[in-house]
Design a protein around this motif. Structure first.
Motif, PDB file in Angstrom:
ATOM      1  N   ASN A  64       0.833  -1.190   0.000  1.00 56.62           N
ATOM      2  CA  ASN A  64       0.000   0.000   0.000  1.00 56.62           C
ATOM      3  C   ASN A  64       0.875   1.250   0.000  1.00 56.62           C
ATOM      4  O   ASN A  64       1.694   1.434   0.906  1.00 56.62           O
ATOM      5  N   GLU A  65       0.679   2.092  -0.984  1.00 58.86           N
ATOM      6  CA  GLU A  65       1.488   3.310  -1.159  1.00 58.86           C
ATOM      7  C   GLU A  65       1.412   4.234   0.058  1.00 58.86           C
ATOM      8  O   GLU A  65       2.428   4.779   0.494  1.00 58.86           O
ATOM      9  N   THR A  66       0.232   4.422   0.607  1.00 59.47           N
ATOM     10  CA  THR A  66       0.088   5.324   1.754  1.00 59.47           C
ATOM     11  C   THR A  66       0.883   4.824   2.948  1.00 59.47           C
ATOM     12  O   THR A  66       1.597   5.593   3.606  1.00 59.47           O
ATOM     13  N   PHE A  67       0.799   3.537   3.244  1.00 59.72           N
ATOM     14  CA  PHE A  67       1.535   2.996   4.385  1.00 59.72           C
ATOM     15  C   PHE A  67       3.032   2.885   4.089  1.00 59.72           C
ATOM     16  O   PHE A  67       3.851   2.986   5.002  1.00 59.72           O
ATOM     17  N   ASP A  68       3.390   2.735   2.832  1.00 61.03           N
ATOM     18  CA  ASP A  68       4.807   2.786   2.463  1.00 61.03           C
ATOM     19  C   ASP A  68       5.359   4.185   2.743  1.00 61.03           C
ATOM     20  O   ASP A  68       6.418   4.327   3.351  1.00 61.03           O
TER      21      ASP A  68
END
Length: 120
Positions: A64-68
């Motif tokens: 997940n881009e946001t959590f990355d």
């Protein structure tokens, strides 16, 4: 985001540090809006209750881009590097999403023994 001398002293005295307002309301909303996407993933990193409710999702930063981005956010990294006086890396990252009044209780515990064995 640099920690103040008072924050560093508090960490040394108490063994933990609570940083209020670390993220803006918009950033918190963006993170919260990603939770349904993470919970819907078909992945072995997701742990379910008997009812099918999501209990935990491990390593959401992997898919997940946001959590990355969150895992590399300066408000997370800089204080950790300052406290440890060294570079840091992700050892474990998980979202505990236990639904209220559903599933088993989670007594206070430390996961080091389990993860030390699993991550070796």
């Amino acid at each position: 985001m640099r920690l103040t001398k008072e924050q560093l002293n508090s960490y040394e005295e108490n063994g933990y540090l609570l940083v209020s307002d670390c993220f803006s309301p918009d950033e918190v909303e963006s993170i919260a809006n990603e939770l349904p996407r993470v919970f819907e993933e078909n992945t072995p990193r997701k742990v379910l209750e008997r009812s099918g409710a999501v209990r935990s999702v491990f390593a959401p930063h992997v898919s997940n881009e946001t959590f990355d981005r969150l895992s590399r956010h300066p408000h997370m990294l800089e204080p950790a590097q300052q406290l440890l006086d060294d570079d840091v890396y992700i050892h474990q990252f998980k979202i505990n999403a236990k639904v209220a009044l559903e599933g088993d209780q989670w007594e206070w515990h430390q996961d080091f023994v389990y993860w030390h064995r699993e991550d070796s």
